[in-house]
Design a protein around this motif. Structure first.
Motif, PDB file in Angstrom:
ATOM      1  N   VAL A 103       5.643   3.306 -10.841  1.00 14.15           N
ATOM      2  CA  VAL A 103       4.687   3.985 -10.016  1.00 14.15           C
ATOM      3  C   VAL A 103       5.390   4.382  -8.715  1.00 14.15           C
ATOM      4  O   VAL A 103       5.222   5.215  -7.983  1.00 14.15           O
ATOM      5  N   ILE A 104       5.854   3.413  -8.188  1.00  9.77           N
ATOM      6  CA  ILE A 104       6.685   3.324  -6.802  1.00  9.77           C
ATOM      7  C   ILE A 104       7.690   4.452  -6.888  1.00  9.77           C
ATOM      8  O   ILE A 104       8.052   5.376  -6.094  1.00  9.77           O
ATOM      9  N   GLU A 105       8.498   4.571  -8.076  1.00 10.21           N
ATOM     10  CA  GLU A 105       9.668   5.412  -8.124  1.00 10.21           C
ATOM     11  C   GLU A 105       9.060   6.803  -8.043  1.00 10.21           C
ATOM     12  O   GLU A 105       9.579   7.732  -7.567  1.00 10.21           O
ATOM     13  N   ASN A 106       7.814   7.029  -8.484  1.00  8.43           N
ATOM     14  CA  ASN A 106       7.177   8.413  -8.603  1.00  8.43           C
ATOM     15  C   ASN A 106       6.370   8.746  -7.438  1.00  8.43           C
ATOM     16  O   ASN A 106       5.416   9.631  -7.259  1.00  8.43           O
ATOM     17  N   ASN A 107       6.219   7.882  -6.735  1.00  8.43           N
ATOM     18  CA  ASN A 107       5.106   7.902  -5.475  1.00  8.43           C
ATOM     19  C   ASN A 107       5.802   8.699  -4.280  1.00  8.43           C
ATOM     20  O   ASN A 107       6.919   8.333  -3.781  1.00  8.43           O
ATOM     21  N   THR A 108       5.270   9.803  -3.950  1.00  9.68           N
ATOM     22  CA  THR A 108       5.821  10.583  -3.059  1.00  9.68           C
ATOM     23  C   THR A 108       5.470  10.330  -1.545  1.00  9.68           C
ATOM     24  O   THR A 108       5.646  11.124  -0.495  1.00  9.68           O
ATOM     25  N   GLN A 109       4.568   9.318  -1.240  1.00 11.35           N
ATOM     26  CA  GLN A 109       4.312   8.971   0.026  1.00 11.35           C
ATOM     27  C   GLN A 109       5.541   8.563   1.078  1.00 11.35           C
ATOM     28  O   GLN A 109       6.467   7.780   0.359  1.00 11.35           O
ATOM     29  N   PRO A 110       5.666   9.271   1.976  1.00 16.43           N
ATOM     30  CA  PRO A 110       6.891   8.890   2.928  1.00 16.43           C
ATOM     31  C   PRO A 110       6.886   7.437   3.348  1.00 16.43           C
ATOM     32  O   PRO A 110       5.673   6.933   3.696  1.00 16.43           O
ATOM     33  N   VAL A 162       0.807  -1.249   0.184  1.00 19.73           N
ATOM     34  CA  VAL A 162      -0.107  -0.078   0.081  1.00 19.73           C
ATOM     35  C   VAL A 162       0.692   1.189   0.177  1.00 19.73           C
ATOM     36  O   VAL A 162       0.616   2.241  -0.917  1.00 19.73           O
ATOM     37  N   VAL A 163       1.797   1.321   0.879  1.00 21.53           N
ATOM     38  CA  VAL A 163       2.458   2.695   0.897  1.00 21.53           C
ATOM     39  C   VAL A 163       3.456   3.004   0.034  1.00 21.53           C
ATOM     40  O   VAL A 163       3.897   3.938  -0.178  1.00 21.53           O
ATOM     41  N   TYR A 214      11.232   2.190   7.077  1.00 19.29           N
ATOM     42  CA  TYR A 214      11.484   0.664   7.089  1.00 19.29           C
ATOM     43  C   TYR A 214      10.661  -0.112   5.858  1.00 19.29           C
ATOM     44  O   TYR A 214      11.541  -1.211   5.160  1.00 19.29           O
ATOM     45  N   LEU A 215       9.522   0.277   5.390  1.00 20.15           N
ATOM     46  CA  LEU A 215       8.707  -0.437   4.274  1.00 20.15           C
ATOM     47  C   LEU A 215       9.210   0.137   2.834  1.00 20.15           C
ATOM     48  O   LEU A 215       8.493  -0.078   2.051  1.00 20.15           O
ATOM     49  N   ASP A 216      10.147   0.672   2.680  1.00 17.86           N
ATOM     50  CA  ASP A 216      10.349   1.353   1.494  1.00 17.86           C
ATOM     51  C   ASP A 216      11.150   0.465   0.451  1.00 17.86           C
ATOM     52  O   ASP A 216      12.191  -0.126   0.607  1.00 17.86           O
TER      53      ASP A 216
END
Length: 381
Positions: free
Chosen positions: A213-220, A72-73, A223-225
């Protein structure tokens, strides 16, 4: 009864093979040492076939829920719209994770015990074109339903540009998964179910489309990055301290799966499912799901003329046999039998035979051996 004997027939954690337990008892090594680097080098290629992918499978030290939260994150952010397909308690958990991150969450609720249909998802996506991701549960542990994720993936990608993200925690390693061929963007599982390990590891495979999508997602995230895990895995490492003993065990699990053969593993799970279902049909005890929707890793039973929890109590006290109960509104109304991972047809026969004794003690009039015989006949066929 033997105080040390435990017969674990729940849908996770599942029993651990003795050779895996021995592997996990090896002396500890440094997680940044060459030995751990070489261990990951051996593990990486053998994980891919279980997911049906050419992508690397990222390993997070955490529960299956940590894997779901990572999915999700890393892909959506507050204010984004998502669709969560809820066919039971773990679809509901996906929705709760999304809500916790202030994501606009559309729920598509299905009656518990039923599988979702791809046509319903097509209609929903056409109605809500702003949805960024669709979250689904492959095997819904709380009901014993196996959702048709291949068909759902086709519907998602034919009728939208969204990501399709799948919780495979209670079935990857026990049922066929073809992430690349089926066009699944993220597939998650955990260590403690069909993977034959203790709890403590989450596995996440990510498609090229999802990585963009993950590369451009600004959600901080920290640990789960998933980018951290990807970049470190490229160097045969992990961004944070891994559960080294579980990695020792994982290597042995992958060796056991290779020895048995992946197709044989899937066939064994199908056989155990059919044996279990035949037994309860013969005993005239209702099953929660249809044969078409049934999961090869867990079976849910909904008795009409005895108390599910009373049967569970009797079997636990008399035989140290542990079965799972129902969750949420099914609490007390069903019981669930796990037949996944380190489990064989012999284990199913033992379980059914013991349950038949428990049924008598719970007050149900039934012919002893009838369910066991039905399971035996399935095996012989």
């Amino acid at each position: 009864m033997l105080s040390d004997q435990q017969i674990l027939r729940i849908p996770g954690p599942s029993p651990i093979p003795p050779s895996v337990q021995r592997a996990m008892s090896q002396p500890m090594i440094g997680h940044r040492d060459q030995e751990t680097k070489e261990l990951l080098q051996r593990i990486k290629p053998d994980l891919k076939p279980l997911f049906g992918t050419e992508q690397e499978v990222n390993i997070i030290t955490g529960s299956g829920t940590a894997g779901l939260e990572a999915a999700v994150v890393n892909t959506v952010k507050p204010g984004d719209e998502v669709l969560v397909i809820v066919t039971g308690a773990f679809g509901d958990r996906f929705a709760k994770i999304c809500a916790a991150y202030q994501i606009k969450t559309h729920r598509y609720d299905v009656n518990w015990g039923e599988a979702v249909t791809s046509d319903a998802i097509k209609e929903y996506l056409e109605k809500y074109p702003s949805i960024k991701a669709v979250f689904a549960t492959f095997c819904e542990t709380s009901t014993g339903v196996l959702n048709p994720v291949q068909e759902i993936a086709e519907a998602v990608h034919t009728h939208s540009n969204t990501l399709f993200i799948v919780d495979g925690v209670s079935c990857v390693g026990g049922v066929e998964a073809k992430m690349d061929e089926w066009d699944i963007d993220i597939l998650v599982t955990g260590s403690q179910k069909a993977m034959m390990l203790p709890p403590g590891l989450a596995f996440i495979a990510v498609s090229e489309r999802a990585w963009k999508v993950i590369e451009n997602n600004t959600q901080p995230r920290f640990y789960l990055d998933l980018k951290k895990y990807r970049d470190n895995l490229d160097k045969d490492s992990t961004p944070f301290t891994p559960a080294v003993s579980l990695l020792f065990g994982l290597e042995q699990v992958l060796r056991l799966i290779e020895q048995e053969g992946l197709e044989q593993v899937y066939a064994r799970h199908q056989l155990m499912m059919k044996m279990t279902r035949a037994a309860f049909n013969a005993l005239d005890i209702p099953l929660l799901t249809t044969d078409k929707a049934a999961s090869p890793t867990v079976t849910a039973i909904k008795p009409a003329d005895f108390q599910a929890d009373e049967l569970r109590r009797i079997l636990k006290e008399d035989f140290s046999l542990t079965m799972a109960g129902g969750q949420q509104h099914l609490k007390g109304r069903i019981f669930r039998i796990g037949h996944m991972g380190y489990c064989s047809p012999a284990d199913v026969l033992q379980t059914i035979s013991v349950i038949e004794i428990g049924l008598r003690k719970a007050g149900k009039t039934t012919e002893l051996g009838k369910g066991t015989q039905a399971a035996q006949e399935v095996y012989l066929r």
